[in-house]
Design an enzyme around this catalytic site. Structure first.
Site, PDB file in Angstrom:
ATOM      1  N   GLY A   1     -58.138  28.453 -29.925  1.00 58.49           N
ATOM      2  CA  GLY A   1     -58.638  27.083 -30.885  1.00 58.49           C
ATOM      3  C   GLY A   1     -58.618  25.735 -29.124  1.00 58.49           C
ATOM      4  O   GLY A   1     -60.020  25.734 -29.854  1.00 58.49           O
TER       5      GLY A   1
ATOM      6  N   SER B   1     -57.479  40.618 -35.005  1.00 59.39           N
ATOM      7  CA  SER B   1     -57.650  41.692 -33.484  1.00 59.39           C
ATOM      8  C   SER B   1     -57.768  42.271 -33.317  1.00 59.39           C
ATOM      9  O   SER B   1     -58.135  43.452 -34.710  1.00 59.39           O
ATOM     10  CB  SER B   1     -56.588  40.979 -32.952  1.00 59.39           C
ATOM     11  N   SER B   2     -57.768  43.362 -32.547  1.00 49.69           N
ATOM     12  CA  SER B   2     -58.797  45.022 -32.120  1.00 49.69           C
ATOM     13  C   SER B   2     -57.017  45.728 -33.209  1.00 49.69           C
ATOM     14  O   SER B   2     -57.283  47.321 -32.764  1.00 49.69           O
ATOM     15  CB  SER B   2     -59.129  44.922 -31.056  1.00 49.69           C
ATOM     16  N   CYS B   3     -56.307  45.374 -32.356  1.00 50.67           N
ATOM     17  CA  CYS B   3     -55.198  46.314 -33.109  1.00 50.67           C
ATOM     18  C   CYS B   3     -55.236  46.628 -34.678  1.00 50.67           C
ATOM     19  O   CYS B   3     -54.315  46.942 -35.161  1.00 50.67           O
ATOM     20  CB  CYS B   3     -53.457  45.182 -32.456  1.00 50.67           C
TER      21      CYS B   3
ATOM     22  N   TYR C   1     -48.461  42.978 -37.378  1.00 50.72           N
ATOM     23  CA  TYR C   1     -49.106  41.688 -37.198  1.00 50.72           C
ATOM     24  C   TYR C   1     -51.127  42.520 -37.586  1.00 50.72           C
ATOM     25  O   TYR C   1     -51.311  41.876 -38.383  1.00 50.72           O
ATOM     26  CB  TYR C   1     -49.154  41.053 -34.981  1.00 50.72           C
TER      27      TYR C   1
ATOM     28  N   LYS D   1     -52.885  41.313 -40.461  1.00 53.60           N
ATOM     29  CA  LYS D   1     -54.907  40.397 -39.989  1.00 53.60           C
ATOM     30  C   LYS D   1     -55.348  41.474 -40.505  1.00 53.60           C
ATOM     31  O   LYS D   1     -56.661  41.150 -41.726  1.00 53.60           O
ATOM     32  CB  LYS D   1     -54.955  40.803 -38.793  1.00 53.60           C
TER      33      LYS D   1
ATOM     34  N   HIS E   1     -48.739  38.031 -22.956  1.00 51.71           N
ATOM     35  CA  HIS E   1     -49.928  39.388 -23.144  1.00 51.71           C
ATOM     36  C   HIS E   1     -50.123  39.436 -21.607  1.00 51.71           C
ATOM     37  O   HIS E   1     -49.230  39.088 -20.329  1.00 51.71           O
ATOM     38  CB  HIS E   1     -51.239  39.003 -23.491  1.00 51.71           C
TER      39      HIS E   1
HETATM   40  O1  GFB Z   1     -50.920  42.498 -23.466  1.00 54.27           O
HETATM   41  P1  GFB Z   1     -50.495  43.507 -24.041  1.00 54.27           P
HETATM   42  O2  GFB Z   1     -48.717  42.620 -24.141  1.00 54.27           O
HETATM   43  O3  GFB Z   1     -50.582  43.662 -25.251  1.00 54.27           O
HETATM   44  O4  GFB Z   1     -49.952  44.820 -22.927  1.00 54.27           O
HETATM   45  P2  GFB Z   1     -51.237  45.099 -26.074  1.00 54.27           P
HETATM   46  C1  GFB Z   1     -50.733  45.500 -22.905  1.00 54.27           C
HETATM   47  C2  GFB Z   1     -50.257  46.674 -22.128  1.00 54.27           C
HETATM   48  O5  GFB Z   1     -49.988  45.803 -20.639  1.00 54.27           O
HETATM   49  C3  GFB Z   1     -49.574  47.034 -22.582  1.00 54.27           C
HETATM   50  C4  GFB Z   1     -48.699  46.921 -20.450  1.00 54.27           C
HETATM   51  O6  GFB Z   1     -49.523  48.411 -22.074  1.00 54.27           O
HETATM   52  C5  GFB Z   1     -48.244  46.388 -21.541  1.00 54.27           C
HETATM   53  O7  GFB Z   1     -47.672  47.434 -21.082  1.00 54.27           O
HETATM   54  N1  GFB Z   1     -48.281  45.877 -19.170  1.00 54.27           N
HETATM   55  C6  GFB Z   1     -47.719  46.258 -17.875  1.00 54.27           C
HETATM   56  C7  GFB Z   1     -47.171  44.158 -19.488  1.00 54.27           C
HETATM   57  N2  GFB Z   1     -47.085  45.371 -17.485  1.00 54.27           N
HETATM   58  C8  GFB Z   1     -46.893  44.055 -18.433  1.00 54.27           C
HETATM   59  C9  GFB Z   1     -46.254  42.503 -18.614  1.00 54.27           C
HETATM   60  O8  GFB Z   1     -45.634  42.153 -17.444  1.00 54.27           O
HETATM   61  N3  GFB Z   1     -46.584  42.432 -19.538  1.00 54.27           N
HETATM   62  C10 GFB Z   1     -47.153  42.381 -20.988  1.00 54.27           C
HETATM   63  N4  GFB Z   1     -46.973  42.111 -21.967  1.00 54.27           N
HETATM   64  N5  GFB Z   1     -47.821  43.907 -20.861  1.00 54.27           N
HETATM   65  C11 GFB Z   1     -51.394  43.350 -28.006  1.00 54.27           C
HETATM   66  C12 GFB Z   1     -50.735  43.585 -29.225  1.00 54.27           C
HETATM   67  O9  GFB Z   1     -51.029  44.717 -28.123  1.00 54.27           O
HETATM   68  O10 GFB Z   1     -51.943  42.533 -28.026  1.00 54.27           O
HETATM   69  C13 GFB Z   1     -51.101  42.635 -30.284  1.00 54.27           C
HETATM   70  O11 GFB Z   1     -49.486  44.074 -29.492  1.00 54.27           O
HETATM   71  C14 GFB Z   1     -52.648  41.781 -29.911  1.00 54.27           C
HETATM   72  O12 GFB Z   1     -51.241  43.018 -31.521  1.00 54.27           O
HETATM   73  C15 GFB Z   1     -52.888  42.093 -28.910  1.00 54.27           C
HETATM   74  O13 GFB Z   1     -53.788  42.911 -30.290  1.00 54.27           O
HETATM   75  C16 GFB Z   1     -54.081  41.373 -28.343  1.00 54.27           C
HETATM   76  O14 GFB Z   1     -52.792  45.284 -25.818  1.00 54.27           O
HETATM   77  O15 GFB Z   1     -50.936  46.070 -25.777  1.00 54.27           O
END
Ligand code: GFB
Length: 319
Positions: A24, A114-116, A143, A147, A186
């Site tokens: 936003g 979202s691409s998920c 989620y 979406k 993320h």
């Molecule tokens: O960005 P992320 O949390 O979301 O994680 P997704 C992406 C990848 O990064 C995964 C790894 O394989 C995580 O295990 N990763 C490594 C980490 N270290 C870390 C860390 O310290 N923090 C986090 N958060 N990840 C989300 C969806 O999926 O993406 C939502 O859950 C949405 O629904 C969003 O679509 C855009 O890409 O896996």
């Protein structure tokens, strides 16, 4: 069914729902150059999960156009551990905003997903037609279901009510205004925060969740905002459209790039007890390219901007 294009934003009242979130904020920055009037409302004033409050506010504000950037969002852990919130909040926000917009005669609405939404095993890059062709990634199916319902809402309102409502599905986003809380963020803000902390505390090791092998496509949020304004003006059709860069990296490669941007030399330790999530999710951007838009900001440049924003926010005690 198609509506009138180009849809001119000049002189229009444009409501950015979710203006305090990363997306936003970026849409508001981008709209500042459009000669339109930007409308926003804070959560303390109107909780978009409440139907009556949302309808009352939209009826009074009378926007001509709406960007649905309000959502409950988070990274892989937040998605996996708060399924009820991700499903309820997002269904409520999108159904309330779309119905309120119809009732008050909003001329154009852009719903953001979202691409998920695509199946876990979808062929790469994922074309828009991959929607609903297979099972979803379990860590974010709640989620994703919300979406997908939003896409269908926009399509249904187009069919039944003739509303010029469209949907865009961005890939993983990052940039200024991101959420840096390690439990709910993320991967990009998480790694920026962890690597910066390791640098300032003189530590030589940083923990990465999962195997480091999953691949993700990262889009700088100001590029997304530019694409959304482009679609608002130039796209008017039923299918949702992907927004991405067209290329992806492994999480291990992302970590190396962030370490370079931060200026930290150390080792990564991979925590296999944390989920990898979907193995790969690269979106097919050929339809968007045919509409004359492509991403501008290379990953290292975008990460440098995001890191600069984070350091500034840290200095001001804002994160
Ligand atoms: O960005 P992320 O949390 O979301 O994680 P997704 C992406 C990848 O990064 C995964 C790894 O394989 C995580 O295990 N990763 C490594 C980490 N270290 C870390 C860390 O310290 N923090 C986090 N958060 N990840 C989300 C969806 O999926 O993406 C939502 O859950 C949405 O629904 C969003 O679509 C855009 O890409 O896996």
């Amino acid at each position: 069914m198609t509506g009138k294009v180009p849809f001119d934003l000049a002189g229009r009242r444009v409501f950015v729902a979710g203006h305090r979130g990363m997306v936003g904020q970026a849409i508001c920055r981008r709209l500042a150059g459009e000669k339109c009037e930007i409308l926003t409302v804070r959560r303390a004033e109107v909780d978009l999960r409440r139907q009556q409050a949302t309808e009352d506010w939209v009826a009074k504000a009378k926007p001509d156009a709406v960007f649905v950037a309000a959502a409950t969002v988070g990274g892989i852990l937040a998605n996996a551990t708060r399924p009820a919130e991700f499903l309820y909040d997002n269904l409520a926000i999108e159904t309330n905003l779309i119905e309120a917009s119809r009732k008050s005669g909003v001329a154009k609405l852009l719903f953001l997903g979202s691409s998920c939404i695509y199946p876990r095993e979808a062929a790469q890059p994922m074309a828009e037609t991959a929607l609903l062709t297979g099972p979803l990634e379990p860590t974010n199916e709640w989620y994703a279901i919300a979406k997908i319902a939003g896409i269908k809402m926009a399509q249904a309102y187009r069919r039944q009510h003739g509303c010029d409502y469209i949907s865009a599905m961005p890939t993983n986003l990052y940039g200024p205004g991101d959420n840096f809380d390690l439990q709910s963020s993320h991967v990009v803000p998480a790694l920026i925060a962890k690597i910066h902390a390791a640098k300032t505390e003189g530590r030589g090791e940083v923990e990465i969740w999962g195997s480091g092998r999953p691949k993700r496509e990262f889009l700088f949020v100001d590029d997304l905002a530019d694409a959304l304004v482009h679609l608002m003006k130039h796209y008017s059709d039923e299918p949702h459209l992907n927004v991405g860069t067209g290329s992806d990296v492994t999480i291990a490669e992302l970590a190396e790039t962030i370490a370079r941007v931060v200026g930290w030399q150390g080792k990564f330790r991979y925590d296999a007890s944390k989920p990898d999530g979907t193995p790969r999710k690269l979106v097919d951007v050929s339809k968007l390219a045919a509409l004359g838009w492509k991403a501008k900001t290379p990953l290292d440049q975008g990460l440098t901007l995001a890191y600069g924003w984070y350091r500034e926010a840290l200095a001001q005690g804002a994160v």
